[in-house]
Design a protein around this motif. Sequence first.
Motif, PDB file in Angstrom:
ATOM      1  N   ASP A 151      15.899  30.583  45.389  1.00 43.86           N
ATOM      2  CA  ASP A 151      17.268  30.600  44.862  1.00 43.86           C
ATOM      3  C   ASP A 151      17.287  30.986  43.385  1.00 43.86           C
ATOM      4  N   ALA A 152      16.108  31.110  42.779  1.00 49.17           N
ATOM      5  CA  ALA A 152      16.015  31.345  41.336  1.00 49.17           C
ATOM      6  C   ALA A 152      15.520  32.759  41.056  1.00 49.17           C
ATOM      7  N   VAL A 153      16.151  33.751  41.669  1.00 51.59           N
ATOM      8  CA  VAL A 153      15.767  35.148  41.507  1.00 51.59           C
ATOM      9  C   VAL A 153      16.809  35.860  40.653  1.00 51.59           C
ATOM     10  N   TYR A 154      16.351  36.530  39.625  1.00 53.41           N
ATOM     11  CA  TYR A 154      17.222  37.316  38.753  1.00 53.41           C
ATOM     12  C   TYR A 154      16.801  38.777  38.867  1.00 53.41           C
ATOM     13  N   ALA A 155      17.713  39.638  39.273  1.00 49.82           N
ATOM     14  CA  ALA A 155      17.388  41.037  39.506  1.00 49.82           C
ATOM     15  C   ALA A 155      18.077  41.912  38.462  1.00 49.82           C
ATOM     16  N   ALA A 156      17.347  42.902  37.966  1.00 52.69           N
ATOM     17  CA  ALA A 156      17.877  43.799  36.946  1.00 52.69           C
ATOM     18  C   ALA A 156      17.531  45.238  37.288  1.00 52.69           C
ATOM     19  N   THR A 157      18.316  46.153  36.729  1.00 51.71           N
ATOM     20  CA  THR A 157      18.091  47.573  36.985  1.00 51.71           C
ATOM     21  C   THR A 157      17.353  48.265  35.855  1.00 51.71           C
ATOM     22  N   SER A 158      17.318  47.639  34.668  1.00 57.96           N
ATOM     23  CA  SER A 158      16.708  48.312  33.519  1.00 57.96           C
ATOM     24  C   SER A 158      16.152  47.291  32.536  1.00 57.96           C
ATOM     25  N   LEU A 159      15.336  47.785  31.624  1.00 52.74           N
ATOM     26  CA  LEU A 159      14.768  46.946  30.571  1.00 52.74           C
ATOM     27  C   LEU A 159      15.856  46.419  29.646  1.00 52.74           C
ATOM     28  N   THR A 160      16.840  47.241  29.315  1.00 51.78           N
ATOM     29  CA  THR A 160      17.912  46.781  28.421  1.00 51.78           C
ATOM     30  C   THR A 160      18.706  45.641  29.042  1.00 51.78           C
ATOM     31  N   GLN A 161      18.918  45.676  30.355  1.00 49.56           N
ATOM     32  CA  GLN A 161      19.644  44.594  31.020  1.00 49.56           C
ATOM     33  C   GLN A 161      18.854  43.299  30.964  1.00 49.56           C
ATOM     34  N   VAL A 162      17.528  43.381  31.119  1.00 50.43           N
ATOM     35  CA  VAL A 162      16.695  42.184  31.043  1.00 50.43           C
ATOM     36  C   VAL A 162      16.749  41.580  29.646  1.00 50.43           C
ATOM     37  N   VAL A 163      16.629  42.415  28.613  1.00 48.92           N
ATOM     38  CA  VAL A 163      16.653  41.910  27.235  1.00 48.92           C
ATOM     39  C   VAL A 163      18.021  41.312  26.904  1.00 48.92           C
ATOM     40  N   ALA A 164      19.095  41.939  27.390  1.00 45.65           N
ATOM     41  CA  ALA A 164      20.434  41.390  27.164  1.00 45.65           C
ATOM     42  C   ALA A 164      20.577  40.012  27.810  1.00 45.65           C
ATOM     43  N   HIS A 165      19.952  39.836  28.957  1.00 45.28           N
ATOM     44  CA  HIS A 165      19.979  38.531  29.620  1.00 45.28           C
ATOM     45  C   HIS A 165      19.191  37.489  28.814  1.00 45.28           C
ATOM     46  N   LEU A 166      18.000  37.853  28.374  1.00 42.83           N
ATOM     47  CA  LEU A 166      17.150  36.896  27.654  1.00 42.83           C
ATOM     48  C   LEU A 166      17.720  36.549  26.284  1.00 42.83           C
ATOM     49  N   SER A 167      18.425  37.486  25.673  1.00 41.74           N
ATOM     50  CA  SER A 167      19.022  37.213  24.366  1.00 41.74           C
ATOM     51  C   SER A 167      20.359  36.487  24.474  1.00 41.74           C
ATOM     52  N   GLY A 168      20.866  36.308  25.699  1.00 42.18           N
ATOM     53  CA  GLY A 168      22.118  35.596  25.912  1.00 42.18           C
ATOM     54  C   GLY A 168      23.358  36.442  25.786  1.00 42.18           C
ATOM     55  N   GLU A 169      23.207  37.752  25.601  1.00 38.51           N
ATOM     56  CA  GLU A 169      24.374  38.625  25.427  1.00 38.51           C
ATOM     57  C   GLU A 169      25.090  38.870  26.751  1.00 38.51           C
ATOM     58  N   GLU A 170      24.357  39.202  27.785  1.00 43.36           N
ATOM     59  CA  GLU A 170      24.932  39.461  29.108  1.00 43.36           C
ATOM     60  C   GLU A 170      24.065  38.791  30.165  1.00 43.36           C
ATOM     61  N   PRO A 171      24.282  37.510  30.432  1.00 38.87           N
ATOM     62  CA  PRO A 171      23.439  36.793  31.409  1.00 38.87           C
ATOM     63  C   PRO A 171      23.535  37.405  32.807  1.00 38.87           C
ATOM     64  N   ILE A 172      22.412  37.445  33.486  1.00 39.36           N
ATOM     65  CA  ILE A 172      22.353  37.919  34.865  1.00 39.36           C
ATOM     66  C   ILE A 172      22.547  36.722  35.788  1.00 39.36           C
ATOM     67  N   ARG A 173      23.413  36.861  36.749  1.00 45.29           N
ATOM     68  CA  ARG A 173      23.647  35.760  37.692  1.00 45.29           C
ATOM     69  C   ARG A 173      22.524  35.731  38.723  1.00 45.29           C
ATOM     70  N   PRO A 174      22.087  34.538  39.099  1.00 49.03           N
ATOM     71  CA  PRO A 174      21.032  34.461  40.124  1.00 49.03           C
ATOM     72  C   PRO A 174      21.476  35.122  41.427  1.00 49.03           C
ATOM     73  N   ALA A 175      20.531  35.765  42.093  1.00 49.03           N
ATOM     74  CA  ALA A 175      20.843  36.422  43.357  1.00 49.03           C
ATOM     75  C   ALA A 175      21.155  35.386  44.432  1.00 49.03           C
ATOM     76  N   CYS A 176      22.091  35.723  45.300  1.00 46.91           N
ATOM     77  CA  CYS A 176      22.394  34.835  46.428  1.00 46.91           C
ATOM     78  C   CYS A 176      21.222  34.850  47.402  1.00 46.91           C
ATOM     79  N   ARG A 177      20.889  33.694  47.922  1.00 44.67           N
ATOM     80  CA  ARG A 177      19.764  33.610  48.842  1.00 44.67           C
ATOM     81  C   ARG A 177      20.033  34.439  50.094  1.00 44.67           C
ATOM     82  N   THR A 178      19.053  35.230  50.485  1.00 41.93           N
ATOM     83  CA  THR A 178      19.185  36.085  51.661  1.00 41.93           C
ATOM     84  C   THR A 178      18.975  35.258  52.917  1.00 41.93           C
ATOM     85  N   GLU A 179      19.981  35.182  53.754  1.00 36.96           N
ATOM     86  CA  GLU A 179      19.884  34.451  55.010  1.00 36.96           C
ATOM     87  C   GLU A 179      19.718  35.457  56.148  1.00 36.96           C
ATOM     88  N   LEU A 180      18.593  35.376  56.829  1.00 32.86           N
ATOM     89  CA  LEU A 180      18.317  36.302  57.927  1.00 32.86           C
ATOM     90  C   LEU A 180      18.385  35.559  59.251  1.00 32.86           C
TER      91      LEU A 180
END
Length: 500
Positions: A151-180
């Motif tokens: 439940d604690a997965v954070y997915a990003a498309t680019s390095l800038t998005q990751v840094v923005a998340h870690l710096s608190g500028e644009e937090p990434i929401r945790p991914a919804c758990r995949t139910e199969l």
Amino acid sequence: MSLAILHCRAQYGTAAPPVTIEVFLSGGLPAFTIVGMAETAVRESKDRVRGALLSSGFEFPQQRITVSLGPAAMKKSGGRFDLAIALGILAAKRQYPSAALHGFEVYGELALNGELRPVAAILPAVLSAERAGHNVLVPAGNETEAAIASDAVYAATSLTQVVAHLSGEEPIRPACRTELSTAAPASCDISDVRGQQQAKRALEIAAAGGHNLLFVGPPGTGKSMLARRLPGILPAMNNAEALQTAAIESVLGVTAGQSGWGRRPFRSPHHTASAAALVGGGPGPRPGEISRAHNGVLFLDELPEFNRRALEVLREPLETATISIARAAGQAEYPADFQLIAAMNPCPCGYLGDRHADCRCSADRVAAYRRKISGPLLDRIDLHVEVQRPATELLRGDVSGGESSTVVRRRVESAWLVQRQRNGVSNSRLTGEAMTAACAVNDACWALLEKAADRFNLSARAHQRVLRVARTIADLAGGKKIAPPHVAEALSLRCLDRQR
């Protein structure tokens, strides 16, 4: 001077050993060094990281950069460390708070423009991170697979998005758990097989107790057809088993998904397969067919045609349900709890004992053919069943093939439930005191067993396997105790012992 420490995991084995990534910036002439048994793809990350940082608008330090991948004695491979190395450099340059990475594991290959590319073997890494209580940063291409396990997965498309998340500028929401949801059973139905009542009965017993099975008979009698119906009468995997199986496929780069989720694997390698192909190996090392058949079925058609050495390496995994692969590049242990189903002709020409064809093989040729399967390996196969040519009238299209796989599977599921409530494992895995208690027999059963052991020269291992099969037959019949008819049927399903 500054230091940043991050965590990642290597891709060998489903245990996913942890890797500590230390980035050290110091004075002196600019240089970029990676140490710690890094293979070519890892060393080339220097150029990918430099290009990604510059194209993303970050400053690349004109200092001496030392990246240490520990433990140093374990070889590192692939591009999975790119994102961690880039974030380590930025943390060392204080371009975001390094404390933001506390409790995170980081994965991802970097493109030169800073985009994140998916990496292989992400599922076992996320499973290990989940057990350790860590959050996980992954490329967006790995999001669905990673979210199966945590439940604690954070997915990003680019390095800038990751840094923005870690710096608190644009937090990434945790991914919804995949139910199969569990896939439908295999489409091959046991009712497609006409006649062969004893072989079908043996297949049901094998499915109910997890027993290994060998079909012996002339060509065209339905041996392979029967074997391919086994997954259809096995219970579906639970979520834990499905995750184990998917993690092995993930190591090989196969992405887990909705298709076939929960369906037990059925692996059927060609008889030219090498020992390494069966048990695993290579420079990685990578899992082989027995691990890909974990929680499922390994079917070996034309058993005597396999290389003798390839067959002999199956002996230990059949007993231990695991395989440990040691190579110069590293060591990995993979699960290998598979059910072995095999098929063979009775002789080189295939027609020994066939009522409708003449065998032209001499006794010496038949003996040499059967010696390709060693006694120790044969001892580990619980059931050996003769499959004869079905009567011609049974092949008519309007003749019923008998019970469907659904009906048989219900009986198998009931027997599975009884075994797991009693011992927690299938009857084929009973050992020690659990086997003594579950397979207790009366004097009449012992007398029958002793007579058969003397007449057929049964080994101690074969003796125990007869008892386990008898226990399964009793479970299918709803019996609390093993009775003489159960022992007699178990003995009747060992035709190679009788012929010997």
